[in-house]
Design an enzyme around this catalytic site. Structure first.
Site, PDB file in Angstrom:
ATOM      1  N   LYS A  44      -4.696  -6.631   0.704  1.00 51.24           N
ATOM      2  CA  LYS A  44      -3.846  -7.796   0.853  1.00 51.24           C
ATOM      3  C   LYS A  44      -3.189  -7.835   2.232  1.00 51.24           C
ATOM      4  O   LYS A  44      -2.612  -8.844   2.623  1.00 51.24           O
ATOM      5  CB  LYS A  44      -2.731  -7.753  -0.222  1.00 51.24           C
ATOM      6  CG  LYS A  44      -3.238  -7.732  -1.644  1.00 51.24           C
ATOM      7  CD  LYS A  44      -2.062  -7.557  -2.618  1.00 51.24           C
ATOM      8  CE  LYS A  44      -2.524  -7.354  -4.038  1.00 51.24           C
ATOM      9  NZ  LYS A  44      -1.405  -6.936  -4.899  1.00 51.24           N
ATOM     10  N   ASP A 103      -5.626   2.841  10.125  1.00 53.78           N
ATOM     11  CA  ASP A 103      -4.927   4.124  10.122  1.00 53.78           C
ATOM     12  C   ASP A 103      -5.973   5.232  10.267  1.00 53.78           C
ATOM     13  O   ASP A 103      -6.383   5.555  11.374  1.00 53.78           O
ATOM     14  CB  ASP A 103      -4.133   4.195   8.812  1.00 53.78           C
ATOM     15  CG  ASP A 103      -3.195   5.372   8.737  1.00 53.78           C
ATOM     16  OD1 ASP A 103      -2.885   5.949   9.781  1.00 53.78           O
ATOM     17  OD2 ASP A 103      -2.762   5.710   7.625  1.00 53.78           O
ATOM     18  N   PHE A 152       5.157   4.993   9.510  1.00 47.94           N
ATOM     19  CA  PHE A 152       4.800   4.069   8.431  1.00 47.94           C
ATOM     20  C   PHE A 152       5.491   2.736   8.697  1.00 47.94           C
ATOM     21  O   PHE A 152       6.710   2.661   8.756  1.00 47.94           O
ATOM     22  CB  PHE A 152       5.173   4.634   7.057  1.00 47.94           C
ATOM     23  CG  PHE A 152       4.448   3.895   5.973  1.00 47.94           C
ATOM     24  CD1 PHE A 152       3.178   4.292   5.592  1.00 47.94           C
ATOM     25  CD2 PHE A 152       5.000   2.765   5.387  1.00 47.94           C
ATOM     26  CE1 PHE A 152       2.467   3.574   4.633  1.00 47.94           C
ATOM     27  CE2 PHE A 152       4.307   2.045   4.428  1.00 47.94           C
ATOM     28  CZ  PHE A 152       3.039   2.456   4.044  1.00 47.94           C
ATOM     29  N   VAL A 153       4.694   1.703   8.859  1.00 51.34           N
ATOM     30  CA  VAL A 153       5.252   0.394   9.211  1.00 51.34           C
ATOM     31  C   VAL A 153       5.076  -0.591   8.061  1.00 51.34           C
ATOM     32  O   VAL A 153       4.143  -0.472   7.255  1.00 51.34           O
ATOM     33  CB  VAL A 153       4.607  -0.169  10.494  1.00 51.34           C
ATOM     34  CG1 VAL A 153       4.949   0.691  11.697  1.00 51.34           C
ATOM     35  CG2 VAL A 153       3.089  -0.318  10.350  1.00 51.34           C
ATOM     36  N   ASP A 159       2.658  -3.539   3.411  1.00 42.57           N
ATOM     37  CA  ASP A 159       3.580  -3.189   2.336  1.00 42.57           C
ATOM     38  C   ASP A 159       3.877  -1.693   2.273  1.00 42.57           C
ATOM     39  O   ASP A 159       3.149  -0.863   2.808  1.00 42.57           O
ATOM     40  CB  ASP A 159       2.985  -3.590   0.986  1.00 42.57           C
ATOM     41  CG  ASP A 159       1.847  -2.649   0.570  1.00 42.57           C
ATOM     42  OD1 ASP A 159       0.896  -2.480   1.361  1.00 42.57           O
ATOM     43  OD2 ASP A 159       1.926  -2.050  -0.524  1.00 42.57           O
ATOM     44  N   ARG A 165       6.112  -7.186   2.316  1.00 41.84           N
ATOM     45  CA  ARG A 165       5.066  -7.995   2.958  1.00 41.84           C
ATOM     46  C   ARG A 165       5.651  -9.253   3.578  1.00 41.84           C
ATOM     47  O   ARG A 165       5.098  -9.813   4.517  1.00 41.84           O
ATOM     48  CB  ARG A 165       3.993  -8.410   1.931  1.00 41.84           C
ATOM     49  CG  ARG A 165       3.155  -7.264   1.389  1.00 41.84           C
ATOM     50  CD  ARG A 165       1.943  -7.811   0.641  1.00 41.84           C
ATOM     51  NE  ARG A 165       1.358  -6.834  -0.269  1.00 41.84           N
ATOM     52  CZ  ARG A 165       0.452  -5.916   0.078  1.00 41.84           C
ATOM     53  NH1 ARG A 165       0.048  -5.829   1.329  1.00 41.84           N
ATOM     54  NH2 ARG A 165      -0.029  -5.087  -0.814  1.00 41.84           N
TER      55      ARG A 165
HETATM   56  P1  IMP Z   1      -7.115   3.461   6.646  1.00 43.72           P
HETATM   57  O1  IMP Z   1      -6.402   4.778   6.600  1.00 43.72           O
HETATM   58  O2  IMP Z   1      -7.500   3.088   8.063  1.00 43.72           O
HETATM   59  O3  IMP Z   1      -8.282   3.464   5.715  1.00 43.72           O
HETATM   60  O4  IMP Z   1      -6.072   2.378   6.171  1.00 43.72           O
HETATM   61  C1  IMP Z   1      -5.989   2.124   4.819  1.00 43.72           C
HETATM   62  C2  IMP Z   1      -4.949   1.157   4.441  1.00 43.72           C
HETATM   63  O5  IMP Z   1      -3.738   1.892   4.359  1.00 43.72           O
HETATM   64  C3  IMP Z   1      -4.643   0.004   5.346  1.00 43.72           C
HETATM   65  O6  IMP Z   1      -5.487  -1.104   5.153  1.00 43.72           O
HETATM   66  C4  IMP Z   1      -3.238  -0.311   4.876  1.00 43.72           C
HETATM   67  O7  IMP Z   1      -3.294  -1.089   3.691  1.00 43.72           O
HETATM   68  C5  IMP Z   1      -2.678   1.036   4.527  1.00 43.72           C
HETATM   69  N1  IMP Z   1      -1.804   1.573   5.585  1.00 43.72           N
HETATM   70  C6  IMP Z   1      -2.072   2.532   6.479  1.00 43.72           C
HETATM   71  N2  IMP Z   1      -1.013   2.769   7.268  1.00 43.72           N
HETATM   72  C7  IMP Z   1      -0.041   1.904   6.864  1.00 43.72           C
HETATM   73  C8  IMP Z   1       1.307   1.641   7.302  1.00 43.72           C
HETATM   74  O8  IMP Z   1       1.859   2.218   8.248  1.00 43.72           O
HETATM   75  N3  IMP Z   1       1.976   0.677   6.606  1.00 43.72           N
HETATM   76  C9  IMP Z   1       1.426  -0.025   5.572  1.00 43.72           C
HETATM   77  N4  IMP Z   1       0.170   0.190   5.142  1.00 43.72           N
HETATM   78  C10 IMP Z   1      -0.549   1.145   5.783  1.00 43.72           C
HETATM   79 MG    MG Z   2      -0.748  -1.098   1.172  1.00 39.05          MG
END
Ligand code: IMP
Ligand code: MG
Length: 179
Positions: A44, A103, A152-153, A159, A165
């Site tokens: 989302k 991330d 963490f943002v 969210d 959000r």
């Molecule tokens: P990935 O680690 O690149 O696979 O990211 C996975 C998902 O984690 C992202 O699409 C976000 O939904 C969530 N995410 C990662 N870091 C943050 C953050 O700092 N704030 C909010 N959601 C996050």
């Molecule tokens: Mg999330």
């Protein structure tokens, strides 16, 4: 009690966000002049960003969404469950995957592998923010709004436990708000 009380810092205020989005939109409109890109929002987190981004684009676009969740495992594995698949085929389309945040890169690398098997004409990635410090998988991201520190943002669609959000800014959550 305001949503802002849980923020330790504001990384991007609403004006800075709109400036970034416009900059991305101009680059995409230029690169896709004479084409009709197909934008895929990763739900989302990308929803607010995608809604703003498409209104800055000067080329005709179509939009679809995909929603995936990681399987619960002790460590991130990159194994995901598709909760809502694309509505339409992407074969022969110029696809731009739109993400709120990258991330570890696991989510996006799964999506790119999955989308490649559907034979798009081209496949690009646009992320509002990028947290390079946590990257497990090397990814090339074609359009990035901002590089951000390893915090963490929340806000602008992102969210913590489904909250924040609706914040119009991108902020760092206070450790005390991370329960
Ligand atoms: P990935 O680690 O690149 O696979 O990211 C996975 C998902 O984690 C992202 O699409 C976000 O939904 C969530 N995410 C990662 N870091 C943050 C953050 O700092 N704030 C909010 N959601 C996050
Ligand atoms: Mg999330």
């Amino acid at each position: 009690m305001s949503l802002y009380d849980d923020l330790e810092a504001i990384l991007l205020d609403a004006d800075a966000i709109q400036a970034e989005v416009r900059r991305l939109g101009e680059r995409i409109s230029k690169d896709f002049a004479d084409r009709h890109p197909h934008l895929i929002g990763v739900l989302k987190g990308s929803s607010v960003f995608l809604s703003d981004l498409i209104r800055t684009l000067t080329v005709p676009v179509t939009v679809d969404y995909i929603w995936i969740s990681p399987y619960e495992t002790p460590t991130p594995s990159g194994v995901v469950r598709i909760r809502k698949d694309l509505d339409d085929p992407i074969e022969g389309r110029d696809v731009i995957v739109v993400e709120g945040i990258i991330d570890t890169g696991l989510t996006l690398s799964y999506l790119l592998r999955n989308f490649r098997t559907r034979n798009p004409a081209s496949l690009k990635v646009c992320a509002f923010v990028n947290k390079r410090a946590q990257r497990i998988i090397d990814l090339s991201v074609d359009y990035v709004g901002r590089e951000i520190p390893d915090k963490f943002v929340v806000g602008y669609g992102l969210d913590y436990r489904q909250r924040y959000r609706n914040l119009p800014v991108l902020g760092v959550l206070k450790p005390s708000a991370l329960d």
